[in-house]
Design an enzyme around this catalytic site. Structure first.
Site, PDB file in Angstrom:
ATOM      1  N   ASN A  81      13.492 -13.937  -2.732  1.00  0.00           N
ATOM      2  CA  ASN A  81      13.143 -13.805  -1.318  1.00  0.00           C
ATOM      3  C   ASN A  81      14.291 -14.402  -0.494  1.00  0.00           C
ATOM      4  OD1 ASN A  81      11.941 -14.025   1.290  1.00  0.00           O
ATOM      5  ND2 ASN A  81       9.910 -14.216   0.378  1.00  0.00           N
ATOM      6  N   PRO A  82      14.851 -13.631   0.468  1.00  0.00           N
ATOM      7  CA  PRO A  82      15.938 -14.196   1.280  1.00  0.00           C
ATOM      8  C   PRO A  82      15.483 -15.383   2.124  1.00  0.00           C
ATOM      9  CG  PRO A  82      15.280 -12.028   2.116  1.00  0.00           C
ATOM     10  CD  PRO A  82      14.536 -12.247   0.838  1.00  0.00           C
ATOM     11  N   CYS A 111     -22.596  11.185   5.507  1.00  0.00           N
ATOM     12  CA  CYS A 111     -23.445  10.257   6.286  1.00  0.00           C
ATOM     13  C   CYS A 111     -23.041  10.168   7.754  1.00  0.00           C
ATOM     14  CB  CYS A 111     -23.400   8.870   5.652  1.00  0.00           C
ATOM     15  SG  CYS A 111     -21.857   7.993   5.959  1.00  0.00           S
ATOM     16  N   CYS A 167     -15.103   6.752   3.362  1.00  0.00           N
ATOM     17  CA  CYS A 167     -16.053   6.553   4.458  1.00  0.00           C
ATOM     18  C   CYS A 167     -16.290   5.053   4.668  1.00  0.00           C
ATOM     19  CB  CYS A 167     -17.367   7.250   4.132  1.00  0.00           C
ATOM     20  SG  CYS A 167     -18.613   6.940   5.398  1.00  0.00           S
ATOM     21  N   HIS A 180      -4.097  -4.152  -2.978  1.00  0.00           N
ATOM     22  CA  HIS A 180      -4.577  -3.978  -1.597  1.00  0.00           C
ATOM     23  C   HIS A 180      -4.808  -2.519  -1.211  1.00  0.00           C
ATOM     24  CE1 HIS A 180      -2.896  -8.219  -0.411  1.00  0.00           C
ATOM     25  NE2 HIS A 180      -3.927  -8.281  -1.224  1.00  0.00           N
ATOM     26  N   VAL A 239       0.831  -1.209   0.000  1.00  0.00           N
ATOM     27  CA  VAL A 239       0.000   0.000   0.000  1.00  0.00           C
ATOM     28  C   VAL A 239       0.867   1.262   0.000  1.00  0.00           C
ATOM     29  CG1 VAL A 239      -1.992  -1.130   1.039  1.00  0.00           C
ATOM     30  CG2 VAL A 239      -0.281  -0.079   2.537  1.00  0.00           C
TER      31      VAL A 239
END
Ligand code: APR
Length: 273
Positions: free
Chosen positions: A235-236, A172, A139, A131, A116
């Protein structure tokens, strides 16, 4: 740094480069590990400071927000503070250069992220976020995008005030929440369609810095494999994923830089970088 890599790993990077050099259609999925070298903790790292007794999985849910909106909102404000000054690392910049090169040479390199943060964008990439976006709010009741009318909170991180007080929707009255896909929530339709198409049609699928635990994103590699793609993982701490054809077990920044050097050396078209 490269001198520290084992000959076996360097040989695997070379093998990956040979496979990638002439491919026209590549799909790359990144996760929290791609931003780790920028100083952003991954999801499954233990949290620190005020939040050390909380697990991300217990906070990033609609139920947690319904139960205690102030707690969840404060956690996201803390995370925003943590991410605000972070900048792209060599993994992000190399991916952006590669994507630019691909566009110039009629190749398709689709970059999908579970992250993100916006470090891919900062590096210059075009990226599909599965994501959501840490810097946007909406909202929790009527879904209206939160605009910064009150100056208490901005949708741009440059003028973000990291206020822990809850904000309510002017339409709202519902609480404003981060525009992020939480556990148990559906992915954005358009983003997921882009990801599925890219995974289903690619010749090589590269998974970078993800634990591959969270579905549906984790299923993209399986979809690619089912459709004949070669699967590469960077990836380690490699995942126990049996569909992976090539495992490059090192940090993403290190591997991506070396991989690009090797692809450039093999490339019959114009230099990559
Ligand atoms: N380079 C590459 N990979 C790394 C690095 C690095 N420098 N450092 C750590 N990693 C790897 C870890 O070994 C781990 O496998 O990154 C992975 C991070 O895993 P997670 O923290 O589970 O992150 P991710 O897979 O992106 O999580 C998926 O889960 O919490 C939800 O929605 C959230 O998008 C997130 C999703």
């Amino acid at each position: 740094m490269l001198a520290e890599l084992s000959p076996a790993l360097i040989a695997e990077v070379q093998r990956a480069a040979k496979i990638l050099a002439d491919k026209k259609c590549i799909c790359i999925l990144t996760g929290a590990g791609v931003s780790a070298e920028s100083g952003i903790p991954t999801f499954r790292d233990k949290q620190t400071g005020l939040w050390e007794n909380y697990a991300a999985e217990d906070l990033a849910t609609p139920d947690a927000f319904a139960r205690d909106p102030k707690l969840v909102w404060s956690w996201y404000q803390w995370r925003r503070q943590l991410v605000a000054d972070k900048t792209p690392n060599p993994a992000h910049t190399t991916l952006a250069q590669w994507q630019q090169h691909a566009a110039n040479n009629h190749q398709q390199l689709t970059l999908i992220t579970q992250n993100v943060d916006d470090l891919h964008e900062q590096a210059g990439s075009t990226v599909t976020h599965l994501h959501g976006n840490l810097w946007q709010n909406r909202c929790s009741q009527c879904d209206t995008t939160y605009e910064n009318h009150s100056n208490r909170l901005a949708n741009s991180k440059n003028d973000m005030v990291f206020d822990e007080d809850l904000i309510t929707c002017q339409h709202c009255g519902g609480y404003i929440r981060p525009d992020i896909v939480w556990f148990g929530e559906a992915l954005p339709v358009q983003a997921w369609q882009t990801a599925e198409e890219a995974a289903a049609n690619c010749e090589v699928f590269i998974s970078i810095g993800t634990s591959s635990l969270v579905y549906p994103a984790a299923g993209l590699a399986q979809l690619a494999k089912k459709n004949g793609a070669i699967i590469i993982e960077i990836n380690p701490n490699p995942t126990p994923n049996t569909i992976v054809d090539i495992t490059l077990a090192e940090k993403a920044g290190i591997i991506m830089s070396l991989l690009m050097q090797k692809i450039t050396a093999l490339s019959s078209i114009q230099p990559l970088l």
